[in-house]
Design an enzyme around this catalytic site. Structure first.
Site, short mmCIF file in Angstrom:
data_model
loop_
_atom_site.label_atom_id
_atom_site.label_comp_id
_atom_site.label_asym_id
_atom_site.label_seq_id
_atom_site.Cartn_x
_atom_site.Cartn_y
_atom_site.Cartn_z
N HIS A 95 -5.15 -2.99 -3.18
CA HIS A 95 -4.72 -2.01 -4.18
C HIS A 95 -4.60 -2.58 -5.59
O HIS A 95 -4.30 -1.84 -6.52
CB HIS A 95 -3.40 -1.35 -3.75
CG HIS A 95 -3.54 -0.59 -2.48
ND1 HIS A 95 -3.95 0.72 -2.43
CD2 HIS A 95 -3.39 -0.99 -1.19
CE1 HIS A 95 -4.02 1.11 -1.18
NE2 HIS A 95 -3.69 0.09 -0.41
N SER A 137 0.79 -1.22 0.00
CA SER A 137 0.00 0.00 0.00
C SER A 137 0.83 1.28 0.00
O SER A 137 0.40 2.29 -0.54
CB SER A 137 -0.96 0.00 1.19
OG SER A 137 -0.27 -0.20 2.39
N LYS A 158 -11.49 1.23 -2.54
CA LYS A 158 -10.38 1.84 -3.28
C LYS A 158 -10.71 1.83 -4.77
O LYS A 158 -11.53 2.62 -5.21
CB LYS A 158 -9.09 1.12 -2.90
CG LYS A 158 -8.74 1.52 -1.47
CD LYS A 158 -7.67 0.74 -0.79
CE LYS A 158 -7.48 1.34 0.60
NZ LYS A 158 -6.95 0.40 1.56
#
Ligand SMILES: *Cc1c(COP(=O)(O)O)cnc(C)c1O
Length: 393
Positions: free
Chosen positions: A215, A187, A247
């Protein structure tokens, strides 16, 4: 220790002196390249809304429509009467998308990690974790009663050594469970875990392997199913996949995907699944539309890659050193916390928001600016960032 207001005050003062004090900024607009922050118009490079879906009209529309139909609150935990048809269909679509038997929703990624690791490990078990894992994975390990051993970042040899020691300490008939736990895309660094090698080690040692693809999901892979799709890794290779929805997907929540038995086991035992209110059904409905856009609008991933290449080339010409990353996370490693804060401030004076990342989020001496890109950025936005960096370095 902190049960004394003087001690708390001293703690705050010390954090300020060390440039480690954290402050909230207040956003007055939707996520996007151009935002209103603390009443000021800024160009942002710090969001995890990589595909630009958090404020997509179809996603917002699905949310509104579902709120009209189901109301806002889910009212109860999934196992009581909070599990709506929208949750059910989203779980089925996530399983199909990731090529897993089943998927199970959690209200946040943090909770998915805590709940899953703790459901699977007990006292006497071993947990092998990458040193740069996300805080929620570290906390998951600390909360479990397992012995946690951290191996140096992405270092397959170090992990193999730990396994050799581990197997020597085992008696032949004394079966102990173990788990390898890693971020997929890291991250704060943007690089990727060596998943194929980790899968080989896990198989050889009959260990669980859990990958947190927070991610990578939406961003990597031909269809956007994440790092596991990109690296062509099956459910047999990676038995436990976790990914978040807040995200790249642009909504909120998270899921675990894996075998039917694994999911049934988590429904019976994962405390952060059982003892919490289900996410609002409208979030699930919005997420279903977002998933459809992720699959269909491949241009979002292509544009993101083009912006990343543009930034890398420009930074290289300026002599700005980046970290090795092919993902939308492109950190500028500065080392000193003061330098990172100063550069972040200089950029902010020019109307550009990039956040400085300091210890304890990253190790001591590795403060950085964490630059992230979104498919909604334009080449002109990237030029503006490069120009501002040129002025500030
Ligand atoms: C953001 C993040 C989480 C936490 O997910 P939330 O849904 O925000 O709680 C977990 N793991 C990683 C690697 C993350 O970056």
């Amino acid at each position: 220790m902190k049960n004394d207001s003087k001690l708390i005050h001293a703690f705050l003062k010390e954090k300020k002196q060390q440039s480690l004090y954290r402050k909230l900024r207040i956003s007055g607009s939707a996520q996007g390249p151009l935002m209103q922050m603390d009443g000021k118009k800024v160009l942002t490079f710090c969001s995890n809304d990589y595909l630009g879906l958090a404020n997509h009209p179809d996603v917002v529309g699905a949310f509104q429509q579902a709120a009209n139909q189901y109301g806002v609150g889910s009212g109860a935990a999934h196992l009581i009467n909070g599990h709506s048809i929208e949750h059910q269909q989203l779980e089925e679509e996530l399983a199909l998308f990731t090529g897993r038997d089943r998927a199970l929703l959690f209200s946040t990624g943090y909770m998915a990690n805590l709940g899953t690791v703790n459901a699977l490990l007990e006292r006497g078990d071993y947990l092998f974790a990458d040193r740069l894992n996300h805080a929620s994975l570290i906390d998951a390990g600390l909360l479990s009663k397992a012995k946690m051993k951290r191996y140096s970042h992405a270092d397959v040899n170090a992990l193999e050594k730990l396994y050799k020691q581990f197997s020597r300490s085992q008696k032949a008939d004394d079966f102990t469970n173990s788990m390898i736990l890693t971020d997929g895309v890291f991250s704060m660094d943007g690089d990727e875990a060596p998943l194929q090698s980790l899968a080989d080690i896990a198989r050889k040692n009959q260990a669980w392997l859990m990958v947190d693809d927070a991610h990578g999901f939406g961003v990597l892979g031909k269809n956007g199913a994440g790092q596991l799709e990109q690296d062509n890794l099956s459910q047999e290779d990676i038995p436990i996949l976790m990914a978040t929805l807040g995200k790249g997907v642009g909504t909120a929540g998270a899921f675990i995907a894996g075998s039917n038995d694994l999911i049934e086991y988590l429904i019976q035992t994962a405390r952060t699944f059982i003892y919490t209110t289900a996410m609002p059904p409208s979030i699930a409905a919005a997420t279903r539309v977002s998933l459809k856009l992720i699959k269909e609008e491949t241009w979002r991933r292509e544009k993101l890659q083009a912006l990343i290449q543009q930034f890398k080339q420009g930074a290289n010409q300026l002599g700005v050193k980046l970290m090795p990353s092919n993902t939308p996370i492109q950190p500028i490693l500065l080392g000193s916390t003061e330098r990172s804060l100063k550069l972040s401030k200089t950029l902010s004076d020019q109307g550009i928001l990039v956040s400085a990342i300091r210890p304890p989020t990253v190790p001591e001496g590795q403060s950085r600016l964490r630059v992230t890109f979104s498919a909604n950025h334009t080449t002109d936005h990237v030029e503006q960032l490069l120009h501002a960096l040129e002025q500030s370095f």
